[in-house]
Design a protein around this motif. Sequence first.
Motif, mmCIF file in Angstrom:
data_model
loop_
_atom_site.group_PDB
_atom_site.id
_atom_site.type_symbol
_atom_site.label_atom_id
_atom_site.label_comp_id
_atom_site.label_asym_id
_atom_site.label_seq_id
_atom_site.Cartn_x
_atom_site.Cartn_y
_atom_site.Cartn_z
ATOM 1 N N SER A 519 0.828 -1.204 0.000
ATOM 2 C CA SER A 519 0.000 0.000 0.000
ATOM 3 C C SER A 519 0.864 1.256 0.000
ATOM 4 C CB SER A 519 -0.929 0.003 1.215
ATOM 5 O OG SER A 519 -1.660 1.209 1.291
ATOM 6 N N THR A 525 -4.888 1.292 -2.023
ATOM 7 C CA THR A 525 -5.502 0.335 -1.109
ATOM 8 C C THR A 525 -5.045 -1.082 -1.470
ATOM 9 O OG1 THR A 525 -7.455 1.699 -0.704
ATOM 10 C CG2 THR A 525 -7.697 -0.675 -0.369
ATOM 11 N N PHE A 527 -5.481 -5.289 -0.348
ATOM 12 C CA PHE A 527 -6.349 -6.188 0.405
ATOM 13 C C PHE A 527 -6.007 -7.641 0.096
ATOM 14 C CE2 PHE A 527 -8.454 -4.628 -3.414
ATOM 15 C CZ PHE A 527 -8.817 -5.784 -4.080
ATOM 16 N N LEU A 541 -7.215 -5.764 5.151
ATOM 17 C CA LEU A 541 -7.363 -4.596 4.284
ATOM 18 C C LEU A 541 -6.521 -3.457 4.843
ATOM 19 C CD1 LEU A 541 -9.105 -3.098 1.968
ATOM 20 C CD2 LEU A 541 -10.613 -2.445 3.855
ATOM 21 N N GLU A 543 -6.098 0.525 3.935
ATOM 22 C CA GLU A 543 -6.747 1.548 3.118
ATOM 23 C C GLU A 543 -6.230 2.924 3.537
ATOM 24 O OE1 GLU A 543 -11.263 2.044 1.410
ATOM 25 O OE2 GLU A 543 -11.010 1.604 3.538
ATOM 26 N N ARG A 545 -6.669 5.789 2.272
ATOM 27 C CA ARG A 545 -7.733 6.792 2.184
ATOM 28 C C ARG A 545 -9.014 6.089 1.757
ATOM 29 N NH1 ARG A 545 -4.130 7.294 -1.703
ATOM 30 N NH2 ARG A 545 -2.993 8.852 -0.492
ATOM 31 N N LEU A 547 -11.945 4.424 -0.018
ATOM 32 C CA LEU A 547 -12.172 4.008 -1.396
ATOM 33 C C LEU A 547 -13.322 3.010 -1.358
ATOM 34 C CD1 LEU A 547 -10.959 4.419 -4.241
ATOM 35 C CD2 LEU A 547 -9.568 2.385 -3.847
ATOM 36 N N SER A 585 -7.839 -1.444 -10.709
ATOM 37 C CA SER A 585 -7.352 -2.484 -9.799
ATOM 38 C C SER A 585 -6.501 -3.503 -10.522
ATOM 39 C CB SER A 585 -8.542 -3.215 -9.145
ATOM 40 O OG SER A 585 -9.437 -2.329 -8.522
#
Length: 648
Positions: A519, A525, A527, A541, A543, A545, A547, A585
């Motif tokens: 990340s 992000t 995961f 996960l 993250e 920020r 999303l 992605s």
Amino acid sequence: MAFAETDRAVIAQLSDITKHFGAVKALNGCHLTLKRGEVHALIGVNGAGKSTLSRVVAGHIAKTSGSYAFNGEQALFASPRMALAAGISIVMQETSIAPDMTVLENIALAEFGARGRADWRAMERKAAAALDFIEQPRAMLSKRAGDLSIAQRQIIEICKALYNDSELIIFDEPTASFSPLEVEQLFSVMRLLRERAKSMVFVSHRLEEILEITDMVTVMRDGSTVAAGVPTQSITSRDLVQLMVGRDIQNVYDRTLAPAVRGGASSPLLDVRHLAAAPLVHDLSFTLHRGEIVALAGLVGAGRSEALEAIFGLRKMQGGELFLNGRALKPTSPIDAIRAGLGMIGEDRRRQGIVPDLSVEENLLLAHLGRSKAVHTDYGKQTAKVDALLRELDMPAHTRDVPMLALSGGQQQKILLARWLMLNPSVLLLDEPTRGVDIGARSTLYRIIRKVAESGVGVIVVSSDFEEALGLCDRIVVMSDGVSVAEVPSNVLDPAILTMLSMPRSSARQMKGVLEDVSKAVDATAFWVQVEGGRAFCLDLVEPRPLALGIAPNRFPLVDDTALRVLLAPDAADGAVIHDGAITSVKYRLTNASGHAFGEIGISMPSPGDDRLERSASAIAQSLLKHDIAHIRLAADPTGHQETVHEQ
């Protein structure tokens, strides 16, 4: 020199083994074939009979019927010493070392039971040879055994087996309390033993370890063998779980599945935040609402019972917070919990619940002693309530004066439940409430528990029976290795998926580090996800920020209901950069060293995205090495950049 495949020969053959403990059939038609130079997994859910069969093999208990041959001869072991003399050792989860003795003295411990003077030089030569055999330093011999790590203590147990010329070594849950590094150290020793023609049985709940280290798998269920001698290379973790669970689950609990939270948007009745309680509970968080039945589900050693004990003041909390009706709850003893409105039935009713020499009525009213601060308690005022509860429990009124030991296990459990109902608790903690209870008593207990919940009481249930947890409870909090890894409505899960989620993942903490590295490297992000039955099970996960992906560790949405429906589709290629509306992605399938699936790592950022995603494969590979989980790898290294555009 490595042991040749053609040299493999059967060392132990067990056929149609049964074992009865009184009227209880612990084993019923078990089969097990073990070969030289092979690591053989013996698996099954709690209570499947794995440990019982292992103890039969090791001579700890005698079979009731069936045939057992070792090295081609009938095995008639009347004691563990006879099995040890024949060449069979068992390494238990809890080692049996003498902590104040040296490693040499522990390895040669059996010698001290023999007649005559001990030949220390001979013992040292033999113990040193055992250490040499598995490439361990001889310097260990002079160390105090109690100063060694848990993994090193297991090495001592293995050396004991080698010292006694064991040809077959049984490992019963050896890695339950190991760190990932210690697991790898043990596996290195096991590989050496395999190369040197030693046979091993590996009993474990950890599917990733079974797929990593074993050659063959035998699956047990309800005391019987349901799959014998299946090559590990030919089976997946999902296959194993289905064999362990074994049958279609029908709704025998006579209820309509309730919504996830009966209390709707109301504030929680009990709020557990980051609870930690040594030695097994590390980070448990969940909420309980009025009228809700929540299960703490997990395997033995997950910390379920210990969590209930901490909430009830039986075990000291090392960290975290409890809130009851929005107010801080800090029980330092069960009396504090009882006076706050909590009640608890322990896992072992004989040890934790009943006073066998007292009558039913006296046992029913024991909890009043904890709640009341008065010097005298007038039990006579409770007679009408006792009689009403006995009728509700389908027990005659004259039962009041009967000694507790005169009741069946199911009746005793009913009385323990009624004890807390006498106090009108706001929260009821039930640890294995139907263990050892017949189906008729179970039906009554389920009805009472549901009725209690409908009155507004919050109920937390610990159950090793996943069918029971899913059938009785509104919501499941999944625990693995002392951590709450998921919180989900029961109607989203089935026993197979719940079993898979509950499996301890020794690599989970390192995978968190991998996600954090990736990340940060690509500023996106990251995961870790597994797709089962069309649902996205997010295992972790990171993250940086917000999303809107539609996945989270405590949610189990249908893949089509997420923003990753194209990325997580079965035909989505590894390394393909997918532009799906507002999200760009990429994903990579993970496997272990044996080629078995280990979920997928995905990276997402707002569209249109850039070449950062093209660098993600390299970042993942480097981070896996950095965090010492090189046995997990990318399933395929993308050879070229691909792009897929999906219009919303």
